[in-house]
Design a protein around this motif. Structure first.
Motif, mmCIF file in Angstrom:
data_model
loop_
_atom_site.group_PDB
_atom_site.id
_atom_site.type_symbol
_atom_site.label_atom_id
_atom_site.label_comp_id
_atom_site.label_asym_id
_atom_site.label_seq_id
_atom_site.Cartn_x
_atom_site.Cartn_y
_atom_site.Cartn_z
ATOM 1 N N VAL A 364 -45.900 11.322 -23.455
ATOM 2 C CA VAL A 364 -45.853 12.776 -23.634
ATOM 3 C C VAL A 364 -44.473 13.151 -24.148
ATOM 4 N N LEU A 365 -44.445 13.857 -25.272
ATOM 5 C CA LEU A 365 -43.187 14.326 -25.859
ATOM 6 C C LEU A 365 -43.096 15.844 -25.734
ATOM 7 N N GLY A 366 -41.859 16.343 -25.726
ATOM 8 C CA GLY A 366 -41.646 17.775 -25.570
ATOM 9 C C GLY A 366 -41.557 18.535 -26.876
ATOM 10 N N SER A 367 -41.547 17.819 -28.009
ATOM 11 C CA SER A 367 -41.457 18.468 -29.314
ATOM 12 C C SER A 367 -42.158 17.601 -30.349
ATOM 13 N N SER A 368 -42.219 18.070 -31.595
ATOM 14 C CA SER A 368 -43.078 17.465 -32.605
ATOM 15 C C SER A 368 -42.451 16.267 -33.313
ATOM 16 N N PRO A 369 -43.033 15.062 -33.156
ATOM 17 C CA PRO A 369 -42.545 13.903 -33.905
ATOM 18 C C PRO A 369 -42.986 13.938 -35.368
ATOM 19 N N VAL A 370 -43.926 14.832 -35.692
ATOM 20 C CA VAL A 370 -44.340 14.986 -37.086
ATOM 21 C C VAL A 370 -43.284 15.777 -37.856
ATOM 22 N N ASP A 371 -42.714 16.788 -37.193
ATOM 23 C CA ASP A 371 -41.629 17.554 -37.820
ATOM 24 C C ASP A 371 -40.332 16.751 -37.854
ATOM 25 N N ASP A 372 -40.052 16.014 -36.779
ATOM 26 C CA ASP A 372 -38.803 15.246 -36.674
ATOM 27 C C ASP A 372 -39.085 14.016 -35.822
ATOM 28 N N ILE A 373 -39.028 12.843 -36.426
ATOM 29 C CA ILE A 373 -39.373 11.616 -35.710
ATOM 30 C C ILE A 373 -38.454 11.380 -34.504
ATOM 31 N N ALA A 374 -37.275 12.001 -34.512
ATOM 32 C CA ALA A 374 -36.358 11.862 -33.364
ATOM 33 C C ALA A 374 -36.962 12.436 -32.085
ATOM 34 N N ALA A 375 -38.050 13.200 -32.204
ATOM 35 C CA ALA A 375 -38.740 13.722 -31.014
ATOM 36 C C ALA A 375 -39.253 12.613 -30.111
ATOM 37 N N VAL A 376 -39.374 11.376 -30.621
ATOM 38 C CA VAL A 376 -39.810 10.268 -29.756
ATOM 39 C C VAL A 376 -38.780 9.983 -28.663
ATOM 40 N N MET A 377 -37.588 10.574 -28.779
ATOM 41 C CA MET A 377 -36.594 10.451 -27.711
ATOM 42 C C MET A 377 -36.711 11.585 -26.689
ATOM 43 N N ASP A 378 -37.554 12.575 -27.005
ATOM 44 C CA ASP A 378 -37.741 13.741 -26.123
ATOM 45 C C ASP A 378 -38.914 13.453 -25.175
ATOM 46 N N VAL A 379 -38.753 12.408 -24.351
ATOM 47 C CA VAL A 379 -39.851 11.925 -23.504
ATOM 48 C C VAL A 379 -39.996 12.800 -22.267
ATOM 49 N N ARG A 380 -41.205 13.343 -22.060
ATOM 50 C CA ARG A 380 -41.483 14.155 -20.877
ATOM 51 C C ARG A 380 -42.233 13.364 -19.813
ATOM 52 N N ALA A 381 -43.043 12.413 -20.236
ATOM 53 C CA ALA A 381 -43.785 11.592 -19.272
ATOM 54 C C ALA A 381 -44.288 10.332 -19.963
ATOM 55 N N VAL A 382 -44.420 9.273 -19.178
ATOM 56 C CA VAL A 382 -45.031 8.026 -19.639
ATOM 57 C C VAL A 382 -46.100 7.645 -18.605
ATOM 58 N N TYR A 383 -47.287 7.318 -19.099
ATOM 59 C CA TYR A 383 -48.363 6.846 -18.225
ATOM 60 C C TYR A 383 -48.716 5.422 -18.595
ATOM 61 N N ARG A 384 -48.854 4.591 -17.561
ATOM 62 C CA ARG A 384 -49.246 3.195 -17.778
ATOM 63 C C ARG A 384 -50.449 2.902 -16.898
ATOM 64 N N ALA A 385 -51.559 2.497 -17.531
ATOM 65 C CA ALA A 385 -52.814 2.256 -16.811
ATOM 66 C C ALA A 385 -53.190 3.470 -15.952
ATOM 67 N N GLY A 386 -52.946 4.667 -16.518
ATOM 68 C CA GLY A 386 -53.305 5.898 -15.844
ATOM 69 C C GLY A 386 -52.338 6.372 -14.780
ATOM 70 N N HIS A 387 -51.256 5.650 -14.597
ATOM 71 C CA HIS A 387 -50.294 5.959 -13.539
ATOM 72 C C HIS A 387 -49.023 6.485 -14.175
ATOM 73 N N ARG A 388 -48.535 7.637 -13.697
ATOM 74 C CA ARG A 388 -47.315 8.203 -14.273
ATOM 75 C C ARG A 388 -46.110 7.419 -13.796
ATOM 76 N N VAL A 389 -45.369 6.854 -14.767
ATOM 77 C CA VAL A 389 -44.194 6.044 -14.412
ATOM 78 C C VAL A 389 -42.888 6.762 -14.697
ATOM 79 N N ARG A 390 -42.980 7.824 -15.495
ATOM 80 C CA ARG A 390 -41.763 8.591 -15.767
ATOM 81 C C ARG A 390 -42.122 10.056 -15.924
#
Length: 390
Positions: A364-390
């Motif tokens: 989950v990102l907080g802004s658009s990676p289509v507008d600016d690929i640097a948005a991949v650093m704007d991480v709001r959450a990561v889920y692994r196997a359905g479990h929120r890890v971040r």
């Protein structure tokens, strides 16, 4: 969250192929149950996580080339070769956590020691690490590139046995050092290590055992033989020569024709020094990367994370920015980092896509990676196997 139904909602969705509008992803038991773009309300019994109109839901990212056992220190080779197995396993665990928190939910480890990447996969719960596609020690010649990892094998019988051992140990992919490399004293990226007959034998044996194949290759003649031998992915693809970098256009054409995956080595911390052999050819390598991308070849990002301080295990977002600078559109970068990379590492359909039946690995990102690929650093959450890890 494993057993109950969980609904993730955001104003934007990238499903691994296309950019979509507002969407809802339903997750249960570590699997995506449904993806909905109709605006329907989530089921009443679902717990809802709403990331708002600016939020972006994406598949978890896939790094096609890492070394979890390598600590990204000033002498990563000394660390991986001289430390006790338990210490190196802890290095790998920390590396896996670092990658996961950066949004990388699947890694392909292309060179460990003592099959420690397999051990890590077997001993750490899947919700606490990325999916690990493992090669074990890379197959190399006596005294060849990365021989210190324990994968030396020469001659038909020994090579077949090496492939079989990796299958028996639970590896998914066979990694071969088709040419020399920069990290090994006495080895040169300009020199071929195995001829075409040996490379073909390795691919045939691996495919017979349902393993994929990846070839480390720098020198042009080695690139040709790797393509002819039928490797699934070509790592680095640099065309190093005594004069610098000499792309052979007909080999690039053949890669495009065959649909071979090119795992370009990208991702360096900005401002960090790179190995001298790479620094001397840096501008030529970026020209080459631009040509490979423009050709329509199936390019996926592989960071080589762990080998030097400029490549920590959290470096993947920088790799995506580099692909964009080399000529990919931001949407192409996202496809390359998700659905395409998942297919390259042998996890197509399960990873890198948001669709029913796929694994619930999400970013989950907080802004658009289509507008600016640097948005991949704007991480709001990561889920692994359905479990929120971040």
């Amino acid at each position: 969250m494993h057993s109950g139904l969980h609904a993730l909602r955001a104003g934007h969705v990238f499903d691994g192929g296309e950019v979509r509008g507002p969407g809802l992803v339903l997750v249960q038991d570590g699997v995506i149950r449904d993806v909905d773009f109709t605006g329907a309300a989530p089921p009443q019994h679902a717990t809802v996580e709403d990331f708002g109109p600016d939020g972006w839901l994406l598949p978890g990212l896939v790094d096609a080339h890492v070394h979890l056992c390598w600590d990204a220190g000033p002498d990563a080779v000394a660390h991986v070769t001289s430390q006790a197995s338990g210490t190196v396993l802890e290095t790998a665990r920390a590396a896996a956590t670092s990658a996961l928190h950066a949004g990388v939910t699947t890694v392909r480890d292309l060179g460990d020691r003592d099959y420690l990447a397999v051990t890590l996969r077997e001993t750490v719960p899947e919700t606490e690490r990325p999916e690990i596609v493992a090669s074990g020690p890379p197959i190399t010649t006596r005294g060849g590139h990365c021989h210190f990892l324990g994968g030396e094998a020469e001659g038909a019988e020994a090579l077949r046995a090496a492939v079989r051992e990796r299958a028996e140990r639970g590896c998914d992919v066979v990694k071969v050092m088709a040419s020399g490399g920069n990290m090994t004293p006495g080895s040169s990226p300009l020199h071929q290590q195995y001829g075409l007959a040996d490379l073909r034998l390795i691919v045939e044996e691996a495919h017979r055992l349902r393993l994929t194949t990846a070839a480390h290759v720098h020198a042009a003649q080695a690139v040709e033989d790797v393509i002819r031998a039928g490797f699934d992915t070509v790592e680095h693809f640099t065309f190093f020569s005594a004069d610098g970098v000499s792309l052979r256009e007909e080999l690039l054409d053949e890669v495009v024709r065959r649909g071979v995956f090119v795992s370009l080595t990208v991702g360096t911390l900005p401002g960090s020094p790179v190995p001298p052999a790479v620094a001397a050819r840096e501008s030529a390598l970026w020209d080459l990367a631009a040509k490979v991308i423009a050709s329509g070849a199936r390019v996926v990002p592989g960071t080589d994370a762990g080998i030097v301080p400029a490549k920590p295990h959290s470096v993947y977002p920088h790799a995506l920015a580099e692909l964009a600078r080399a000529g990919m559109s931001n949407v192409q970068v996202l496809r390359s980092a998700t659905a395409e990379a998942a297919e390259a590492v042998g996890r197509g359909g399960d990873k890198g896509v948001l669709r029913p039946g796929a694994h619930a690995d999400l970013l989950v990102l907080g802004s658009s990676p289509v507008d600016d690929i640097a948005a991949v650093m704007d991480v709001r959450a990561v889920y692994r196997a359905g479990h929120r890890v971040r």
